[in-house]
Design a protein around this motif. Structure first.
Motif, mmCIF file in Angstrom:
data_model
loop_
_atom_site.group_PDB
_atom_site.id
_atom_site.type_symbol
_atom_site.label_atom_id
_atom_site.label_comp_id
_atom_site.label_asym_id
_atom_site.label_seq_id
_atom_site.Cartn_x
_atom_site.Cartn_y
_atom_site.Cartn_z
ATOM 1 N N GLY A 1 0.830 -1.202 0.000
ATOM 2 C CA GLY A 1 0.000 0.000 0.000
ATOM 3 C C GLY A 1 0.859 1.243 0.000
ATOM 4 O O GLY A 1 2.095 1.159 0.010
ATOM 5 N N PRO A 2 0.215 2.400 -0.025
ATOM 6 C CA PRO A 2 0.960 3.663 -0.019
ATOM 7 C C PRO A 2 1.855 3.786 1.218
ATOM 8 O O PRO A 2 1.489 3.320 2.304
ATOM 9 C CB PRO A 2 -0.136 4.730 -0.011
ATOM 10 N N VAL A 3 2.986 4.423 1.061
ATOM 11 C CA VAL A 3 3.947 4.536 2.153
ATOM 12 C C VAL A 3 3.341 5.284 3.351
ATOM 13 O O VAL A 3 3.610 4.929 4.505
ATOM 14 C CB VAL A 3 5.274 5.173 1.674
ATOM 15 N N ALA A 4 2.515 6.284 3.100
ATOM 16 C CA ALA A 4 1.890 7.012 4.212
ATOM 17 C C ALA A 4 0.976 6.092 5.010
ATOM 18 O O ALA A 4 0.943 6.154 6.246
ATOM 19 C CB ALA A 4 1.112 8.220 3.697
ATOM 20 N N ASP A 5 0.260 5.212 4.327
ATOM 21 C CA ASP A 5 -0.607 4.255 5.023
ATOM 22 C C ASP A 5 0.225 3.260 5.832
ATOM 23 O O ASP A 5 -0.150 2.875 6.943
ATOM 24 C CB ASP A 5 -1.487 3.498 4.037
ATOM 25 N N ALA B 1 14.026 1.538 3.908
ATOM 26 C CA ALA B 1 13.749 0.589 2.827
ATOM 27 C C ALA B 1 12.358 0.832 2.248
ATOM 28 O O ALA B 1 12.161 0.789 1.023
ATOM 29 C CB ALA B 1 13.882 -0.840 3.331
ATOM 30 N N ARG B 2 11.407 1.103 3.118
ATOM 31 C CA ARG B 2 10.031 1.374 2.652
ATOM 32 C C ARG B 2 9.976 2.669 1.855
ATOM 33 O O ARG B 2 9.295 2.759 0.827
ATOM 34 C CB ARG B 2 9.099 1.440 3.876
ATOM 35 N N LEU B 3 10.691 3.679 2.319
ATOM 36 C CA LEU B 3 10.741 4.957 1.601
ATOM 37 C C LEU B 3 11.473 4.825 0.271
ATOM 38 O O LEU B 3 11.057 5.408 -0.738
ATOM 39 C CB LEU B 3 11.396 6.028 2.474
ATOM 40 N N ASP B 4 12.559 4.043 0.256
ATOM 41 C CA ASP B 4 13.289 3.807 -0.997
ATOM 42 C C ASP B 4 12.384 3.148 -2.031
ATOM 43 O O ASP B 4 12.390 3.518 -3.214
ATOM 44 C CB ASP B 4 14.516 2.920 -0.759
ATOM 45 N N THR C 1 14.151 13.009 -3.083
ATOM 46 C CA THR C 1 13.874 12.816 -1.661
ATOM 47 C C THR C 1 15.048 12.127 -0.972
ATOM 48 O O THR C 1 15.529 11.093 -1.438
ATOM 49 C CB THR C 1 12.601 11.960 -1.453
ATOM 50 N N ASP C 2 15.516 12.717 0.114
ATOM 51 C CA ASP C 2 16.579 12.114 0.925
ATOM 52 C C ASP C 2 15.917 11.111 1.869
ATOM 53 O O ASP C 2 15.485 11.462 2.965
ATOM 54 C CB ASP C 2 17.316 13.198 1.707
ATOM 55 N N THR C 3 15.828 9.865 1.428
ATOM 56 C CA THR C 3 15.101 8.863 2.211
ATOM 57 C C THR C 3 15.821 8.525 3.519
ATOM 58 O O THR C 3 15.168 8.151 4.494
ATOM 59 C CB THR C 3 14.864 7.587 1.395
ATOM 60 N N ALA D 1 13.856 8.816 6.884
ATOM 61 C CA ALA D 1 13.749 7.625 7.736
ATOM 62 C C ALA D 1 14.154 7.947 9.166
ATOM 63 O O ALA D 1 13.517 7.496 10.125
ATOM 64 C CB ALA D 1 14.616 6.497 7.171
ATOM 65 N N GLU D 2 15.205 8.728 9.303
ATOM 66 C CA GLU D 2 15.645 9.152 10.638
ATOM 67 C C GLU D 2 14.543 9.963 11.334
ATOM 68 O O GLU D 2 14.261 9.768 12.520
ATOM 69 C CB GLU D 2 16.918 9.973 10.509
ATOM 70 N N PHE D 3 13.906 10.850 10.587
ATOM 71 C CA PHE D 3 12.812 11.659 11.137
ATOM 72 C C PHE D 3 11.658 10.770 11.609
ATOM 73 O O PHE D 3 11.137 10.940 12.717
ATOM 74 C CB PHE D 3 12.318 12.657 10.073
ATOM 75 N N PHE D 4 11.249 9.793 10.803
ATOM 76 C CA PHE D 4 10.125 8.934 11.185
ATOM 77 C C PHE D 4 10.492 7.985 12.329
ATOM 78 O O PHE D 4 9.642 7.678 13.166
ATOM 79 C CB PHE D 4 9.580 8.174 9.973
ATOM 80 N N ALA D 5 11.739 7.526 12.386
ATOM 81 C CA ALA D 5 12.161 6.697 13.525
ATOM 82 C C ALA D 5 12.109 7.518 14.811
ATOM 83 O O ALA D 5 11.651 7.036 15.856
ATOM 84 C CB ALA D 5 13.565 6.145 13.281
ATOM 85 N N THR D 6 12.543 8.763 14.732
ATOM 86 C CA THR D 6 12.473 9.652 15.888
ATOM 87 C C THR D 6 11.018 9.949 16.247
ATOM 88 O O THR D 6 10.676 10.050 17.433
ATOM 89 C CB THR D 6 13.242 10.954 15.600
#
Length: 193
Positions: free
Chosen positions: A78-82, A137-140, A152-154, A158-163
C-alpha cells in the motif's frame, strides 16, 4: 543428576519486560521482579546473571516482540503514508499494556539507562538503526515506484520517522490522548507531500 528447571525463562522474561517497561530500571527492585515473575532471585540470576542482565534481555525481547509487530505492519503493501500510519498505530496499541500507557521501552531506556550503561546504549542504538533502516527501505521502495520525488533524501526522512516513533512513546507515557497522538502523526506524515 541436574535438577529440572522450575520455570519457563521466556515467560519469566516476558513478565520482567513488562515490569521494567512500566516502572523503569531504577525503580524496579529484585523483589518487584520476583513478585512479577513468580521466580525467586536465585532462579532469575541463574538464568540472567543479574538484574542488569535481565534488563538487557528484556530490551532484546521488546525488540523481538513489539518492534517486530511494528515492522511487520510497515512492510505491508500500500501507499507509504498508510504503511507508516499503520505502523504508528500498532506501536501505540502495543505501548498500552496491563500496566497502562507505558510508552516505548526503548525510548524509556534511552532516557533512563543508556546515558550511564554502554550495554543499554548499544541496544537502544541498534534498535534505532533497525527502525531507521526498515523505514528507509520502505521509503526507498516508494521513491523507486515514483510515489516520492526522486530527489527525496530517504535516509534523512527515515531518521525523522524513527524519531517520531520514539516521540509517540514519550507523548503516550506523558498522558497525551489519542487525538493529540493522531495530530502528531498527521503532522509528521505531511512531510511526504
Amino acid at each position: 543428576m541436574a535438577r529440572p528447571r522450575e520455570f519457563d525463562p521466556r515467560e519469566a522474561l516476558d513478565k520482567a519486560m513488562l515490569q521494567f517497561w512500566a516502572a523503569g530500571y531504577h525503580d524496579t527492585s529484585i523483589r518487584d521482579l520476583t513478585a512479577r515473575t513468580g521466580v525467586n532471585q536465585y532462579g532469575l540470576y541463574s538464568q540472567f546473571e543479574s538484574k542488569r542482565g535481565l534488563y538487557l534481555a528484556a530490551l532484546d525481547r521488546y525488540r523481538d516482540t513489539v518492534t517486530r509487530a511494528v515492522l511487520a505492519r510497515l512492510r505491508q503493501a500500500g501507499p507509504v503514508a498508510d504503511a507508516l500510519s499503520g505502523a504508528f498505530a500498532v506501536l501505540i496499541a502495543r505501548m498500552r499494556t496491563e500496566d497502562g500507557a507505558v510508552g516505548c521501552m526503548m525510548a524509556n531506556a534511552a532516557l533512563e539507562v543508556a546515558p550511564q550503561d554502554e550495554g543499554a546504549a548499544a541496544k537502544v542504538d541498534a534498535h534505532m538503526t533497525l527502525l531507521r533502516e526498515a523505514i528507509g527501505a520502505r521509503l526507498d521502495a516508494a521513491r523507486t515506484a515514483g510515489d516520492l520525488a526522486s530527489e527525496t533524501d530517504t535516509g534523512q526522512l527515515a531518521e525523522f520517522f524513527a524519531t517520531t516513533a520514539y516521540s509517540l512513546g514519550f507523548l503516550l507515557r506523558a498522558g497525551r490522548d489519542d487525538a493529540y497522538l493522531q495530530r502528531h502523526i498527521t503532522t509528521a506524515l505531511a512531510v511526504l507531500g
